[in-house]
Every structure is written in C-alpha cells, then in structure tokens.
Scaffold this motif. Structure first.
Motif, PDB file in Angstrom:
ATOM      1  N   ILE A  98       0.836  -1.204   0.000  1.00 54.77           N
ATOM      2  CA  ILE A  98       0.000   0.000   0.000  1.00 54.77           C
ATOM      3  C   ILE A  98       0.868   1.250   0.000  1.00 54.77           C
ATOM      4  O   ILE A  98       0.619   2.205  -0.744  1.00 54.77           O
ATOM      5  CB  ILE A  98      -0.938  -0.009   1.223  1.00 54.77           C
ATOM      6  N   ASP A 101       2.389   1.872  -3.368  1.00 57.81           N
ATOM      7  CA  ASP A 101       1.388   2.451  -4.249  1.00 57.81           C
ATOM      8  C   ASP A 101       1.264   3.949  -4.014  1.00 57.81           C
ATOM      9  O   ASP A 101       1.212   4.741  -4.961  1.00 57.81           O
ATOM     10  CB  ASP A 101       0.038   1.787  -4.018  1.00 57.81           C
ATOM     11  N   VAL A 169      -3.673   3.050   7.553  1.00 57.52           N
ATOM     12  CA  VAL A 169      -4.310   2.131   6.609  1.00 57.52           C
ATOM     13  C   VAL A 169      -5.601   1.636   7.253  1.00 57.52           C
ATOM     14  O   VAL A 169      -5.572   1.061   8.350  1.00 57.52           O
ATOM     15  CB  VAL A 169      -3.396   0.929   6.281  1.00 57.52           C
ATOM     16  N   THR A 173      -9.140  -0.456   2.870  1.00 56.30           N
ATOM     17  CA  THR A 173      -7.946  -0.437   2.022  1.00 56.30           C
ATOM     18  C   THR A 173      -7.159  -1.730   2.167  1.00 56.30           C
ATOM     19  O   THR A 173      -6.739  -2.327   1.176  1.00 56.30           O
ATOM     20  CB  THR A 173      -7.052   0.767   2.383  1.00 56.30           C
ATOM     21  N   TYR A 177      -6.530  -4.479  -0.936  1.00 52.19           N
ATOM     22  CA  TYR A 177      -5.206  -4.885  -1.414  1.00 52.19           C
ATOM     23  C   TYR A 177      -5.005  -6.392  -1.245  1.00 52.19           C
ATOM     24  O   TYR A 177      -4.320  -7.018  -2.055  1.00 52.19           O
ATOM     25  CB  TYR A 177      -4.118  -4.091  -0.701  1.00 52.19           C
ATOM     26  N   THR A 211      -6.174   6.320  -0.413  1.00 48.97           N
ATOM     27  CA  THR A 211      -5.367   5.413  -1.223  1.00 48.97           C
ATOM     28  C   THR A 211      -6.243   4.831  -2.314  1.00 48.97           C
ATOM     29  O   THR A 211      -7.295   4.284  -2.034  1.00 48.97           O
ATOM     30  CB  THR A 211      -4.796   4.269  -0.382  1.00 48.97           C
ATOM     31  N   CYS A 213      -6.867   1.977  -4.746  1.00 42.38           N
ATOM     32  CA  CYS A 213      -6.405   0.607  -4.927  1.00 42.38           C
ATOM     33  C   CYS A 213      -6.469   0.248  -6.411  1.00 42.38           C
ATOM     34  O   CYS A 213      -7.304  -0.494  -6.852  1.00 42.38           O
ATOM     35  CB  CYS A 213      -7.252  -0.364  -4.121  1.00 42.38           C
TER      36      CYS A 213
END
Length: 219
Positions: A98, A101, A169, A173, A177, A211, A213
């Motif tokens: 994560i 990314d 996180v 999320t 992932y 974030t 994904c």
C-alpha cells in the motif's frame, strides 16, 4: 495507530474468512503465500514498465531509489530474505505494498529493476515500525537489504515525505489490497497472521484514507 469507533460491518469479515487469515503457531516457520503473490505482482509490474520505457519516448525519473545496475538477487529471493531476517508480520508486506502504491502515485517514478529493491526494503521497514509491536532498527534493516545505514536513512526520509507521512491504513484499504493480491493465484491468498495482529481492527473506521487501490504498481 489511532483506534476509531465506526463499525465497518461484515464486508471485510467475508474477505478475511476467504483469505484464511490465521496466526502461525509459535516456533513454526514457513514462507507465507503473500510473499510469493507480492513478488509475482512486482515482477509483472517491473517487466511491464521496462517494456513501456523501452518502446516509448517516456523518460523515467531517476531518484535516490535507483541503482546504477539491477541487483543480482531476484525480487522473490529479496522478499523472502527480508521476511526471514526481519521477523516482521506477514501483514507488513500488504501494508508495504500500500505504501509503495502511495509513493508511486505521488511521484513520476516507474517501478523498474533499478528501484524496486530499495523501495521494498524501505516500505517494509516503515510498515514494520508502524504496525508491529517490535521491530529492528535502521542499521539492522540496512544489513538485511544490502545498503548502508546512511543510505537507508535517506531513503526512509525521502519515502515518508513523498507520501506526506500518510501511514494510516484502514480496514477497507487493507482488504482491497488483499483481494488484489489474491487475484494473483487461483488458489487464493492466505496471510498467516490475523489482521488484528497488524493493529488494523474491524471496529476501525472504514472511511477513505486517500489510497486508490489501482494496479499499482501499474507504474
């Protein structure tokens, strides 16, 4: 990590049951499947990006994460080495994924054989510091990763500033992932440590933590 009170319901509970999240028995060592899946995903991304850079006019941005030449150790062996000697939880590799990314989304960098190893050791170290109760210092991780302590210190600071220190996180999320990694194999993903051990609890907020994904590692 801050505990949040919003209940995210059963949406991710179903995913966790499908993934077979469980604790390794004390004294039992085996390579978690997540390591193979993450290595496979990174390998594919590196190959895709290098072909893109070779066949187009796109110029990659050279940063402190880039080496002069690709390391001789494969991504899979490097990931296995980090897991073996760092003793961090398998969930750290999902969190590191994560973080990578987020880093790539905030920069113009493409993931290639010249930078993937430094990004890996940096992101896993940061993840271990954030989610595990016990972790080794930078000097130890530097030896594991094959870089100097001074270099790893610089990599860590560059990485953190690049993602604006966004280390939180949430459950959604993490689950997304895990699902993305699960698609790397027909047999499904099994992370041999419960999400609770990663201090990402199902009672935490499921609100967006900014974030996306996407296939990250599409860059």
């Amino acid at each position: 990590m801050e505990t949040l009170s919003t209940d995210c319901g059963n949406m991710h509970s179903d995913i966790y049951r499908t993934l077979g999240l469980k604790e390794l028995r004390k004294g039992v060592f085996r390579s978690p499947r997540v390591l193979r899946l993450l290595s496979s995903l990174l390998d594919k991304s590196v190959q895709k990006n290098e072909m893109l850079l070779e066949t187009t006019q796109i110029k990659d941005v050279v940063t402190i994460f880039h080496g002069l030449r690709p390391p001789t150790v494969s991504i899979r062996n490097y990931v296995d080495r980090i897991f073996k000697y760092s003793a961090c939880s398998p969930s750290c590799f999902v969190v590191a994924h994560i973080y990578m990314d987020r880093f790539l989304q905030q920069t113009d960098i493409h993931l290639t054989a010249l930078n993937v190893h430094r990004l890996l050791i940096t992101s896993v170290m940061i993840a271990a510091k954030f989610v595990d109760d016990a972790f080794f210092n930078n000097a130890y991780y530097a030896k594991v990763g094959g870089v100097s302590t001074e270099e790893l210190n610089r990599l860590e600071m560059k990485f953190l500033f690049s993602i604006d220190f966004r280390l939180q996180v949430n459950v959604n999320t993490f689950g997304n992932y895990c699902y993305q990694l699960e698609k790397e194999t027909a047999g499904g993903l099994q992370i041999e440590r419960p999400i609770q051990a990663c201090r990402i609890k199902e009672s935490w907020s499921s609100k967006d933590d900014s974030t996306t994904c996407s296939s990250t590692i599409s860059r």
